[in-house]
Design an enzyme around this catalytic site. Structure first.
Site, PDB file in Angstrom:
ATOM      1  N   ARG A 190       0.853  -1.199   0.000  1.00 41.58           N
ATOM      2  CA  ARG A 190       0.000   0.000   0.000  1.00 41.58           C
ATOM      3  C   ARG A 190       0.886   1.245   0.000  1.00 41.58           C
ATOM      4  O   ARG A 190       1.701   1.434   0.905  1.00 41.58           O
ATOM      5  CB  ARG A 190      -0.892  -0.029   1.240  1.00 41.58           C
ATOM      6  CG  ARG A 190      -1.972   1.024   1.299  1.00 41.58           C
ATOM      7  CD  ARG A 190      -2.782   0.848   2.570  1.00 41.58           C
ATOM      8  NE  ARG A 190      -3.644  -0.324   2.522  1.00 41.58           N
ATOM      9  CZ  ARG A 190      -4.002  -1.023   3.598  1.00 41.58           C
ATOM     10  NH1 ARG A 190      -3.541  -0.698   4.795  1.00 41.58           N
ATOM     11  NH2 ARG A 190      -4.808  -2.055   3.482  1.00 41.58           N
ATOM     12  N   LYS A 210      -6.467   6.204  12.503  1.00 40.57           N
ATOM     13  CA  LYS A 210      -6.805   6.821  11.216  1.00 40.57           C
ATOM     14  C   LYS A 210      -7.156   8.289  11.406  1.00 40.57           C
ATOM     15  O   LYS A 210      -7.935   8.640  12.293  1.00 40.57           O
ATOM     16  CB  LYS A 210      -7.973   6.071  10.575  1.00 40.57           C
ATOM     17  CG  LYS A 210      -7.641   4.614  10.247  1.00 40.57           C
ATOM     18  CD  LYS A 210      -8.820   3.885   9.632  1.00 40.57           C
ATOM     19  CE  LYS A 210      -8.448   2.444   9.294  1.00 40.57           C
ATOM     20  NZ  LYS A 210      -9.588   1.704   8.685  1.00 40.57           N
ATOM     21  N   CYS A 234     -15.288  -3.620  -0.376  1.00 37.10           N
ATOM     22  CA  CYS A 234     -13.899  -3.911  -0.023  1.00 37.10           C
ATOM     23  C   CYS A 234     -13.359  -4.974  -0.974  1.00 37.10           C
ATOM     24  O   CYS A 234     -14.083  -5.543  -1.796  1.00 37.10           O
ATOM     25  CB  CYS A 234     -13.805  -4.384   1.424  1.00 37.10           C
ATOM     26  SG  CYS A 234     -14.507  -6.034   1.705  1.00 37.10           S
ATOM     27  N   CYS A 254      -7.924 -11.282   0.443  1.00 33.50           N
ATOM     28  CA  CYS A 254      -7.978 -10.910   1.857  1.00 33.50           C
ATOM     29  C   CYS A 254      -8.140 -12.144   2.738  1.00 33.50           C
ATOM     30  O   CYS A 254      -9.098 -12.910   2.576  1.00 33.50           O
ATOM     31  CB  CYS A 254      -9.131  -9.946   2.117  1.00 33.50           C
ATOM     32  SG  CYS A 254      -9.253  -9.476   3.861  1.00 33.50           S
ATOM     33  N   CYS A 267     -16.316  -8.931   5.544  1.00 40.84           N
ATOM     34  CA  CYS A 267     -16.196  -9.290   6.959  1.00 40.84           C
ATOM     35  C   CYS A 267     -16.540  -8.045   7.767  1.00 40.84           C
ATOM     36  O   CYS A 267     -16.743  -6.962   7.202  1.00 40.84           O
ATOM     37  CB  CYS A 267     -14.795  -9.809   7.274  1.00 40.84           C
ATOM     38  SG  CYS A 267     -13.560  -8.502   7.489  1.00 40.84           S
TER      39      CYS A 267
END
Length: 568
Positions: free
Chosen positions: A74, A209, A427, A433, A472
């Site tokens: 990322r 965040k 997502c 994932c 999830c």
């Protein structure tokens, strides 16, 4: 907390030699494509997650092969701004050195490269360094990539807010030299000479965040974040920020001590106190957060445990600042302005709708090649939106037609995409994932097509609602701030939430649990039909669902989020 046993992640961070671990030695072991022991977790602090392709996992087991380990990397982009040259560098690497040959724009304004093999990890970090980029602190128990409203029209105010997003990001980055030593072959520094003055040598109890947002657009979803700075302007002048603390969306199925939470307003500060307040909020969470139970380690739980006022007073003391009363502000929307808009500076901005943020070539729509072609001629910058779209910003009038033509030729502009589809988000989920329980990104196109048909049948195509699906309950797709949200339970089964609002200032309530997707869509069809007949003029779906009693509003998620008496 002092009498409770610390989580193993605390041991890992304590023994990591300020995030170095034995990653360098592990990179030499090419017998396995993965990372061993603590390094599996430590690489997250350097912006990577070890993953494997779950679609082929069982087959590889049959062949007595280990999973096809790769990393998802990322890239840190405060405020989501990237130059065309940087984009082209990432594009070339994605085309030649990743398993999926795609770039994914995230809803935290970063880009992700999926499927990087072990022997390509150091080369990609060196490439990023050459481009003036890095992946530091985009994962792990640190302050993550700092968001900033895309807002291409309000150019002057946006530029000022963006500069603050960059300053906050740099100020809160880890101070360790580990990233340079491990990935860039940088000169080694004695650990005894290093100190993490803000994050602490054990770093934060959990991820953190931060956002900077410019009303009236709440594109960053302030209530999904630990810390948000709401810009208060007067004309082109930024006066300061309202500070919001303690938002977050992640939860755990079956654990009612976990829940989404709206951020609490602390007050207003002039701009000169921004970094001091950011540091004080982070350090208070560093010292007061739960280091025993990671499920309750986020800032939102700290606020609920110690009290908002106590946390606020501690921040004031550490920052040497007193919060003033909150300045009035209002959010009216979250979606991006897809298409062309004119900026106050006479330049033009093109917002491209990128389905699920996935920039990839298909025979019908070679979007990745189209983005590269635009990058080769564009003299402005690209802005990645928190809604997973891309803004071609700062286009002069004489170049507008050429860029529009390229975008249409390569499928980056598609006038047939519905307003409803543009209001949806998912997502990544399967196949990469490891936490995925149900499909999200791959399921969204068909689910959206079915919702489109419902909206057309009930003559509601001009009244889209915010729809989000996650594989999830960890919150990556921000379903807990949608008007309609699906949270994965198992393959083709989801928890069905209703009742958020367009502005992103209300959490939806669980309506049905562990329900097959076909039954959810049948229920939703009925509710859309009811909305079309009984809705008041310009009434959004989430507000309608609460007014007519489909669900009760969530007032205080720590108290009533799990009240399953769904009807009002």
């Amino acid at each position: 907390m002092s009498n409770e046993k610390l989580s193993d992640n605390e041991r890992l961070k304590q023994e990591s030699k300020l995030l170095r671990g034995t990653i360098t030695e592990d990179l030499q072991n090419l017998i396995t494509g993965g990372f061993e022991s603590d390094n599996f977790q430590l690489i997250r602090f350097h912006g990577m997650y070890q993953q494997d392709d779950r679609d082929i996992r069982a087959e590889r087991v049959k062949q007595k092969l280990e999973p096809l380990h790769t990393v998802m990397l990322r890239v840190r982009l405060p405020g989501g701004i990237i130059t065309p040259k940087q984009w082209l560098g990432i594009d070339e690497f994605a085309s030649t050195n990743t398993q999926y040959e795609s770039i994914r724009v995230t809803n935290r304004q970063a880009v992700q490269l999926h499927g990087v093999l072990k022997h390509d990890i150091k080369p990609v970090h060196k490439l990023l360094n050459q481009l003036g980029l890095d992946s530091r602190a985009t994962a792990g128990d640190v302050n993550r990539n700092v968001l900033c409203s895309s807002n291409p029209i309000e150019s002057t105010l946006h530029q000022t807010a963006y500069e603050w997003a960059k300053k906050i990001s740099e100020h809160l980055l880890p101070k360790t030299n580990a990233y340079a030593e491990v990935w860039l072959d940088g000169e080694k520094v004695s650990i005894e000479k290093e100190e993490e003055t803000i994050l602490g040598n054990n770093y934060l109890p959990r991820k953190f965040k931060t956002t900077v947002v410019i009303p009236p657009q709440n594109d960053v979803d302030v209530h999904a974040n630990d810390l948000s700075f709401v810009a208060i302007g007067e004309g082109d002048q930024l006066l300061g920020f309202n500070v919001l603390v303690g938002g977050g969306l992640a939860m755990t199925h079956g654990d009612k001590t976990t829940y989404p939470r709206m951020a609490s307003e602390f007050g207003f500060i002039p701009t000169e106190h921004t970094l001091a307040v950011a540091e004080a909020v982070v350090s208070t969470q560093r010292d007061w957060g739960n280091r025993s139970n990671r499920r309750n380690a986020k800032t939102k739980y700290t606020l609920d445990r110690v009290g908002v006022e106590a946390f606020k007073q501690e921040v004031e003391q550490r920052a040497g600042v007193k919060f003033s009363p909150v300045h009035p502000y209002e959010f009216t929307a979250r979606g991006d302005r897809i298409g062309w808009t004119a900026g106050v500076d006479g330049r033009h901005h093109l917002t491209l709708f990128i389905p699920s943020g996935r920039v990839i070539d298909t025979p019908e729509k070679p979007r990745k090649r189209g983005m590269a072609k635009i990058a080769q001629i564009h003299q402005g910058d690209f802005r990645l939106s928190p809604n997973q779209n891309v803004i071609i910003a700062g286009v002069p009038s004489e170049q507008k037609e050429e860029i529009d033509q390229i975008a249409r030729e390569y499928g980056l502009i598609d006038d047939t995409v519905s307003l409803q589809r543009k209001s949806a988000m998912a997502c990544v989920s399967f196949p990469t994932c490891p936490l995925a329980m149900a499909e999200a990104e791959r399921a969204l196109p068909e689910i959206s097509a079915q919702i489109d048909r419902m909206m057309a049948q009930h003559q509601m195509t001009e009244h889209p609602f915010v729809f989000r699906i996650t594989g999830c309950p960890n919150g990556c797709g921000r379903a807990m701030l949608a008007e309609v949200g699906l949270v994965g339970r198992a393959l083709n089964r989801y928890d069905f939430y209703i009742g958020g609002n367009v502005m992103g200032t209300r959490i939806p309530r669980l309506h049905q649990s562990n329900m097959p997707i076909d039954k959810i869509l049948a229920l939703l069809d009925g509710y859309i039909g009811q909305w079309s007949k009984e809705g008041e003029p310009n009434e959004d779906f989430g507000d309608f669902a609460i007014r007519v009693g489909i669900v009760k509003p969530v007032y205080n998620s720590s108290v009533d989020f799990y009240d399953l008496t769904s009807e009002a």
